[in-house]
Design an enzyme around this catalytic site. Structure first.
Site, short mmCIF file in Angstrom:
data_model
loop_
_atom_site.label_atom_id
_atom_site.label_comp_id
_atom_site.label_asym_id
_atom_site.label_seq_id
_atom_site.Cartn_x
_atom_site.Cartn_y
_atom_site.Cartn_z
N CYS A 17 0.83 -1.20 0.00
CA CYS A 17 0.00 0.00 0.00
C CYS A 17 0.86 1.24 0.00
O CYS A 17 2.05 1.18 0.28
CB CYS A 17 -0.89 0.03 1.25
SG CYS A 17 -2.02 -1.37 1.35
N GLY A 43 -0.39 0.67 -5.03
CA GLY A 43 -1.73 0.16 -4.80
C GLY A 43 -2.70 0.75 -5.79
O GLY A 43 -2.89 1.97 -5.82
N ASN A 118 0.48 0.77 5.76
CA ASN A 118 1.24 0.02 4.75
C ASN A 118 2.02 -1.04 5.50
O ASN A 118 2.78 -0.72 6.41
CB ASN A 118 2.19 0.97 4.00
CG ASN A 118 3.17 0.25 3.09
OD1 ASN A 118 4.26 0.74 2.85
ND2 ASN A 118 2.81 -0.91 2.58
N GLY A 119 1.85 -2.28 5.10
CA GLY A 119 2.53 -3.38 5.78
C GLY A 119 1.55 -4.49 6.06
O GLY A 119 0.46 -4.52 5.48
N TYR A 258 12.11 -4.08 -6.55
CA TYR A 258 10.93 -3.99 -7.41
C TYR A 258 9.90 -2.95 -6.97
O TYR A 258 9.37 -2.23 -7.79
CB TYR A 258 10.23 -5.36 -7.46
CG TYR A 258 8.89 -5.32 -8.16
CD1 TYR A 258 8.81 -5.30 -9.54
CD2 TYR A 258 7.70 -5.27 -7.44
CE1 TYR A 258 7.59 -5.23 -10.20
CE2 TYR A 258 6.47 -5.20 -8.08
CZ TYR A 258 6.41 -5.19 -9.46
OH TYR A 258 5.21 -5.12 -10.10
#
Ligand code: AMP
Length: 485
Positions: A17, A43, A118-119, A258
């Site tokens: 995210c 996202g 995020n995570g 990436y």
């Protein structure tokens, strides 16, 4: 960040995210929309913005990309206030629940609270079970919601103490932005697995997953939020604290390989430069005589440049990507995923025909992309095809927020190098070694006693306990919510 007892049961529920926060700007919603747009790669499934003004919260959350939902002035004007947080959600699942779209919001006794995460938490199922037994009513199926309930049920008085206690109870990876009334909160987990940076825009403070989200609005980069740091931003300015027991730093190395955008700088390292260096290491480790180095766009581009420079072999754009197709991974079924790859890339026969080709990509997950690309390059007349991968073999799933399928679908977890080369259809295949990867990050190699990154997807060494995944616990009762989807 959906909740799941055993991710090996279902590879669809893991997400990355992007998060963004503003304190102190009249255009907080518009700035957040722009920031989220720059973080779109993190996202693409849904986006949301929550703002605060004069005791009231305003929220807009919708499935789809930021541009689809937040480009209209009519939407932005309904999000007034000088503080805002926003969230981009990534998931490969097609059956998203609207109520899972972040920022999540709750009313506490002390006022409203909105949060974007995020995570991925690795003990959310265990905590959720306990909370449900105590009578908590969950509104979503996300792991993030346990944080809200832990804060709400905390025995402490202040929002800071409550939040700290809640986060001390959770395990896993989290970078968070939150708004409690007029206070903007930013936190990074003690291992610092996911990124979070601090910036300034005019008089305002900005929090963002990556520096590219500061650049889009012309904000100045101040610094990275440190692992285990919590910042509180209000009318008195910024207050920083380190309320958690220090843990070894384990930033996700896959962000450099990436996930992050190449123009971002994370913890002092430019992502593009890091990728080029990995390509150079790959050339040093896995040299091969060839006529041309071709990247698999876009993810293989910087590493291919580094490889070509180091090997002294011409670099050409032998595969052209159609930018109007989403990331291959987002396609929900195998059938569509294959179709997605075909839609996405085309061979540039002009630079391939009659040549010995080195293809460079950042990673192989299921192998779907590689199989199709190699087939395409051979059909365009390559005399030899050699594949070089700018990461070690992905042999383990990520439980900390990067979408990876279950192990039995990871090509490198199921096959040795020779078998993989055969499946992909190449004349030779090589991955950068984990030491080479660490060298590219400016280290002497991977020091087994203290690896400085989370590299669990390559090494299987998970730095944070996997409570929900190591015990045989039943899934929480989520069927009701699923029906409402
Ligand atoms: P695959 O086709 O399954 O081997 O996937 C490999 C391709 O997907 C590579 O070209 C990567 O750039 C990309 N990729 C790797 N990891 C992820 C991820 N977590 N989410 C989306 N795409 C990814």
């Amino acid at each position: 960040m959906s909740i799941t007892t055993n991710p090996f049961d279902d590879d669809k529920l893991h997400e990355e995210c992007g998060i963004f926060g503003v304190y102190g700007h009249i255009d907080s919603a518009a700035l957040t929309a722009l920031g989220l747009h720059a973080l779109q790669h993190r996202g693409q499934e849904a986006a949301g913005i929550v703002t605060y003004q004069d005791g009231q919260f305003f929220s807009h959350r919708a499935a789809g990309q930021v541009g689809d939902n937040f480009s209209e002035e009519s939407v932005i004007s309904k999000l007034p206030g000088r503080s805002a947080i926003g969230h981009n959600r990534y998931s490969t699942t097609g059956d998203t629940l609207t109520r899972n779209i972040q920022p999540l919001f709750a009313d506490f006794a002390s006022g409203g609270f909105a949060i974007g995460h995020n995570g991925n938490l690795t003990n959310a199922v265990a905590i959720r079970r306990g909370l449900v037994q105590r009578g908590c009513l969950f509104q979503s199926t996300t792991d993030t919601e346990v944080i809200i309930h832990l804060i709400a049920t905390s025995k402490f008085d202040t929002i800071v103490d409550r939040t700290v206690a809640a986060l001390q109870a959770v395990e896993g990876a989290y970078s968070l932005v939150a708004l409690h009334n007029d206070t903007l909160i930013g936190v990074r987990d003690p291992h610092g697995v996911r990124p979070l940076v601090l910036g300034r825009f005019e008089e305002a403070w900005i929090l963002a997953s990556e520096t590219c989200a500061l650049d889009i609005i012309g904000a100045e980069y101040v610094r990275d939020i440190e692992p285990g740091e919590m910042v509180l931003i209000d009318e008195d300015g910024l207050q920083s604290m380190h309320p958690f027991k220090p843990k070894p730093h384990r930033f996700c190395i896959f962000e450099y390989i990436y996930f992050a955008r190449p123009d971002s700088t994370i913890e002092g390292k430019n992502v593009y430069e890091a990728r080029k260096k990995i390509g150079r290491e790959l050339a040093l480790e896995a040299e091969i005589v060839a006529d041309v180095v071709i990247p698999v766009p876009d993810s293989g581009v910087p590493a291919a440049l580094g490889y070509a420079e180091e090997a002294g072999i011409p670099y050409e754009l032998g595969i052209i990507r159609n930018h109007y197709v989403g990331r291959t991974f987002i396609e929900p079924t195998d059938r569509i995923r294959h179709l997605g790859v075909k839609l996405k890339h085309n061979a540039n026969r002009q630079v391939i025909e009659g040549r010995r080709v080195i293809l460079v990509d950042d990673s192989i997950v299921r192998g779907t992309t590689s199989v199709k690309i190699v087939e395409m390059v051979r059909a365009a007349g390559a005399t030899e095809v050699h594949m070089r991968i700018a990461s070690p073999p992905t042999t383990y799933s990520c439980f900390y927020g990067v979408d990876t399928p279950e192990r039995d679908q990871l090509l490198a977890a199921q096959n040795n190098l020779e078998e993989m080369a055969k499946i992909i259809g190449v004349d030779s295949l090589a991955f950068v070694t984990i030491d080479g990867l660490y060298r590219a990050m400016g280290l002497d190699g991977r020091n087994a006693e203290s690896p400085q990154y989370c590299d669990a997807c390559f090494s299987g060494e998970y730095p944070i306990q996997l409570t929900d995944h190591s015990t045989d616990q039943p899934s929480p009762q989520l069927s009701f919510l699923t029906q409402l989807a």
